[in-house]
Design a protein around this motif. Sequence first.
Motif, PDB file in Angstrom:
ATOM      1  N   ALA A  55       6.787   4.338  -1.774  1.00  0.00           N
ATOM      2  CA  ALA A  55       6.680   3.312  -2.818  1.00  0.00           C
ATOM      3  C   ALA A  55       5.962   3.857  -4.047  1.00  0.00           C
ATOM      4  CB  ALA A  55       5.952   2.081  -2.271  1.00  0.00           C
ATOM      5  N   LEU A  56       4.867   4.589  -3.830  1.00  0.00           N
ATOM      6  CA  LEU A  56       4.119   5.160  -4.958  1.00  0.00           C
ATOM      7  C   LEU A  56       4.936   6.220  -5.693  1.00  0.00           C
ATOM      8  CD1 LEU A  56       0.595   5.389  -3.319  1.00  0.00           C
ATOM      9  CD2 LEU A  56       1.187   4.038  -5.354  1.00  0.00           C
ATOM     10  N   ALA A  57       5.776   6.962  -4.975  1.00  0.00           N
ATOM     11  CA  ALA A  57       6.624   7.963  -5.617  1.00  0.00           C
ATOM     12  C   ALA A  57       7.674   7.296  -6.508  1.00  0.00           C
ATOM     13  CB  ALA A  57       7.298   8.845  -4.568  1.00  0.00           C
ATOM     14  N   ILE A  58       8.205   6.171  -6.068  1.00  0.00           N
ATOM     15  CA  ILE A  58       9.224   5.455  -6.831  1.00  0.00           C
ATOM     16  C   ILE A  58       8.614   4.727  -8.028  1.00  0.00           C
ATOM     17  CG2 ILE A  58      10.853   3.507  -6.753  1.00  0.00           C
ATOM     18  CD1 ILE A  58      11.316   4.297  -3.762  1.00  0.00           C
ATOM     19  N   ALA A  59       7.464   4.110  -7.808  1.00  0.00           N
ATOM     20  CA  ALA A  59       6.871   3.261  -8.854  1.00  0.00           C
ATOM     21  C   ALA A  59       5.353   3.472  -8.909  1.00  0.00           C
ATOM     22  CB  ALA A  59       7.206   1.804  -8.580  1.00  0.00           C
ATOM     23  N   PRO A  60       4.914   4.618  -9.435  1.00  0.00           N
ATOM     24  CA  PRO A  60       3.485   4.943  -9.404  1.00  0.00           C
ATOM     25  C   PRO A  60       2.599   4.023 -10.243  1.00  0.00           C
ATOM     26  CG  PRO A  60       4.688   6.573 -10.689  1.00  0.00           C
ATOM     27  CD  PRO A  60       5.712   5.675 -10.047  1.00  0.00           C
ATOM     28  N   GLU A  61       3.188   3.270 -11.159  1.00  0.00           N
ATOM     29  CA  GLU A  61       2.386   2.353 -11.976  1.00  0.00           C
ATOM     30  C   GLU A  61       2.739   0.896 -11.722  1.00  0.00           C
ATOM     31  OE1 GLU A  61       2.139   3.257 -16.089  1.00  0.00           O
ATOM     32  OE2 GLU A  61       1.075   5.130 -15.735  1.00  0.00           O
ATOM     33  N   ASN A  62       3.448   0.620 -10.644  1.00  0.00           N
ATOM     34  CA  ASN A  62       3.736  -0.769 -10.293  1.00  0.00           C
ATOM     35  C   ASN A  62       2.443  -1.370  -9.742  1.00  0.00           C
ATOM     36  OD1 ASN A  62       4.334  -3.065  -8.608  1.00  0.00           O
ATOM     37  ND2 ASN A  62       6.484  -2.489  -8.703  1.00  0.00           N
ATOM     38  N   PRO A  63       1.907  -2.402 -10.384  1.00  0.00           N
ATOM     39  CA  PRO A  63       0.613  -2.927  -9.948  1.00  0.00           C
ATOM     40  C   PRO A  63       0.626  -3.500  -8.539  1.00  0.00           C
ATOM     41  CG  PRO A  63       1.604  -4.377 -11.585  1.00  0.00           C
ATOM     42  CD  PRO A  63       2.445  -3.141 -11.525  1.00  0.00           C
ATOM     43  N   ARG A  64       1.749  -4.035  -8.105  1.00  0.00           N
ATOM     44  CA  ARG A  64       1.816  -4.586  -6.752  1.00  0.00           C
ATOM     45  C   ARG A  64       1.835  -3.478  -5.707  1.00  0.00           C
ATOM     46  NH1 ARG A  64       3.385  -8.277 -10.228  1.00  0.00           N
ATOM     47  NH2 ARG A  64       5.246  -7.244 -10.939  1.00  0.00           N
ATOM     48  N   VAL A  65       2.486  -2.369  -6.020  1.00  0.00           N
ATOM     49  CA  VAL A  65       2.479  -1.219  -5.120  1.00  0.00           C
ATOM     50  C   VAL A  65       1.058  -0.648  -5.036  1.00  0.00           C
ATOM     51  CG1 VAL A  65       3.326   1.149  -4.806  1.00  0.00           C
ATOM     52  CG2 VAL A  65       4.915  -0.674  -5.471  1.00  0.00           C
ATOM     53  N   LEU A  66       0.393  -0.529  -6.180  1.00  0.00           N
ATOM     54  CA  LEU A  66      -0.992  -0.053  -6.191  1.00  0.00           C
ATOM     55  C   LEU A  66      -1.902  -0.997  -5.413  1.00  0.00           C
ATOM     56  CD1 LEU A  66      -1.118   0.988  -9.939  1.00  0.00           C
ATOM     57  CD2 LEU A  66      -1.224   2.550  -7.986  1.00  0.00           C
ATOM     58  N   LEU A  67      -1.712  -2.290  -5.598  1.00  0.00           N
ATOM     59  CA  LEU A  67      -2.509  -3.291  -4.884  1.00  0.00           C
ATOM     60  C   LEU A  67      -2.333  -3.155  -3.375  1.00  0.00           C
ATOM     61  CD1 LEU A  67      -4.128  -5.976  -4.537  1.00  0.00           C
ATOM     62  CD2 LEU A  67      -1.974  -7.172  -4.968  1.00  0.00           C
ATOM     63  N   LEU A  68      -1.090  -3.113  -2.915  1.00  0.00           N
ATOM     64  CA  LEU A  68      -0.838  -3.028  -1.477  1.00  0.00           C
ATOM     65  C   LEU A  68      -1.368  -1.728  -0.887  1.00  0.00           C
ATOM     66  CD1 LEU A  68       2.711  -4.616  -1.436  1.00  0.00           C
ATOM     67  CD2 LEU A  68       0.646  -5.551  -0.368  1.00  0.00           C
ATOM     68  N   ASN A  69      -1.225  -0.634  -1.617  1.00  0.00           N
ATOM     69  CA  ASN A  69      -1.761   0.631  -1.123  1.00  0.00           C
ATOM     70  C   ASN A  69      -3.287   0.569  -1.019  1.00  0.00           C
ATOM     71  OD1 ASN A  69      -1.286   3.488  -0.374  1.00  0.00           O
ATOM     72  ND2 ASN A  69      -2.589   3.825  -2.150  1.00  0.00           N
ATOM     73  N   ALA A  70      -3.932   0.067  -2.046  1.00  0.00           N
ATOM     74  CA  ALA A  70      -5.400  -0.002  -2.041  1.00  0.00           C
ATOM     75  C   ALA A  70      -5.915  -0.912  -0.931  1.00  0.00           C
ATOM     76  CB  ALA A  70      -5.905  -0.483  -3.398  1.00  0.00           C
ATOM     77  N   VAL A  71      -5.280  -2.062  -0.753  1.00  0.00           N
ATOM     78  CA  VAL A  71      -5.720  -2.997   0.283  1.00  0.00           C
ATOM     79  C   VAL A  71      -5.511  -2.395   1.671  1.00  0.00           C
ATOM     80  CG1 VAL A  71      -5.233  -5.248   1.333  1.00  0.00           C
ATOM     81  CG2 VAL A  71      -5.480  -5.048  -1.151  1.00  0.00           C
ATOM     82  N   THR A  72      -4.419  -1.668   1.851  1.00  0.00           N
ATOM     83  CA  THR A  72      -4.167  -1.014   3.141  1.00  0.00           C
ATOM     84  C   THR A  72      -5.222   0.048   3.409  1.00  0.00           C
ATOM     85  OG1 THR A  72      -1.808  -1.483   2.950  1.00  0.00           O
ATOM     86  CG2 THR A  72      -2.444   0.244   4.498  1.00  0.00           C
ATOM     87  N   VAL A  73      -5.569   0.826   2.397  1.00  0.00           N
ATOM     88  CA  VAL A  73      -6.628   1.832   2.549  1.00  0.00           C
ATOM     89  C   VAL A  73      -7.945   1.149   2.913  1.00  0.00           C
ATOM     90  CG1 VAL A  73      -8.071   3.480   1.268  1.00  0.00           C
ATOM     91  CG2 VAL A  73      -5.582   3.589   1.077  1.00  0.00           C
ATOM     92  N   LEU A  74      -8.263   0.048   2.239  1.00  0.00           N
ATOM     93  CA  LEU A  74      -9.510  -0.670   2.520  1.00  0.00           C
ATOM     94  C   LEU A  74      -9.561  -1.180   3.952  1.00  0.00           C
ATOM     95  CD1 LEU A  74     -10.004  -2.764  -0.723  1.00  0.00           C
ATOM     96  CD2 LEU A  74     -11.433  -0.886   0.107  1.00  0.00           C
ATOM     97  N   ARG A  75      -8.440  -1.620   4.471  1.00  0.00           N
ATOM     98  CA  ARG A  75      -8.424  -2.157   5.831  1.00  0.00           C
ATOM     99  C   ARG A  75      -8.502  -1.065   6.878  1.00  0.00           C
ATOM    100  NH1 ARG A  75      -4.406  -6.751   4.282  1.00  0.00           N
ATOM    101  NH2 ARG A  75      -5.908  -8.416   3.953  1.00  0.00           N
ATOM    102  N   ARG A  76      -8.011   0.127   6.557  1.00  0.00           N
ATOM    103  CA  ARG A  76      -7.991   1.206   7.553  1.00  0.00           C
ATOM    104  C   ARG A  76      -9.269   2.025   7.567  1.00  0.00           C
ATOM    105  NH1 ARG A  76      -3.118   4.986   7.403  1.00  0.00           N
ATOM    106  NH2 ARG A  76      -4.025   5.633   9.376  1.00  0.00           N
ATOM    107  N   TYR A  77      -9.935   2.129   6.435  1.00  0.00           N
ATOM    108  CA  TYR A  77     -11.100   2.999   6.341  1.00  0.00           C
ATOM    109  C   TYR A  77     -12.259   2.235   5.717  1.00  0.00           C
ATOM    110  CZ  TYR A  77      -7.352   6.427   6.728  1.00  0.00           C
ATOM    111  OH  TYR A  77      -6.255   7.129   7.135  1.00  0.00           O
ATOM    112  N   ASP A  78     -13.473   2.641   6.050  1.00  0.00           N
ATOM    113  CA  ASP A  78     -14.638   1.967   5.496  1.00  0.00           C
ATOM    114  C   ASP A  78     -15.696   2.990   5.091  1.00  0.00           C
ATOM    115  OD1 ASP A  78     -16.130  -0.169   4.645  1.00  0.00           O
ATOM    116  OD2 ASP A  78     -17.018  -0.549   6.597  1.00  0.00           O
ATOM    117  N   ASP A  79     -15.290   3.953   4.254  1.00  0.00           N
ATOM    118  CA  ASP A  79     -16.251   4.940   3.792  1.00  0.00           C
ATOM    119  C   ASP A  79     -16.283   4.930   2.260  1.00  0.00           C
ATOM    120  OD1 ASP A  79     -14.362   7.170   2.757  1.00  0.00           O
ATOM    121  OD2 ASP A  79     -13.630   6.809   4.789  1.00  0.00           O
TER     122      ASP A  79
END
Length: 160
Positions: A55-79
């Motif tokens: 998704a990031l490769a296709i649309a690196p500045e799509n705010p919804r793609v950035l949002l979903l990626n960031a939220v997924t990172v937040l849920r998987r890691y806590d550092d």
Amino acid sequence: MLDQCIDQGKAAVKLDREFAEALALIGACHGLAAKRQPLSALVAGNFAARELRKALAIAPENPRVLLLNAVTVLRRYDDALRLEQARDQLQLAVSVYDRFDDMRRPVGHPDWGEEQAHLALSSVYTRLGDKAAARDHLEQALLIAPQLTAAKTALANLGR
């Protein structure tokens, strides 16, 4: 419910292989599955990362793609490193919402997420100890969606 999310995302991608938001949703659903099902976390986490990278490769500045990626990172890691990475992606998402939403989107593509980006960013700032920035983003979320209960609750909790 997560299986349904993944199946619907796959159906959308079958119709449009470049539908970055659908790929990001599939990745986010796999990310939630990794968090909820510890025995299959490695496989689900790898699927999440793969779909989000696409998704990031296709649309690196799509705010919804950035949002979903960031939220997924937040849920998987806590550092601290991941918090800073999520903060940077969410700040980028917030900054491009106006420009992105003015672009023409094909019929049927989603139009959502700006208030959630501010809400997620406020959570990151709270975890990083910056209450002023957290408050600013909660107020922005409420300007966009005045009935957003999660933002109201977080704002009340910040005051404590």
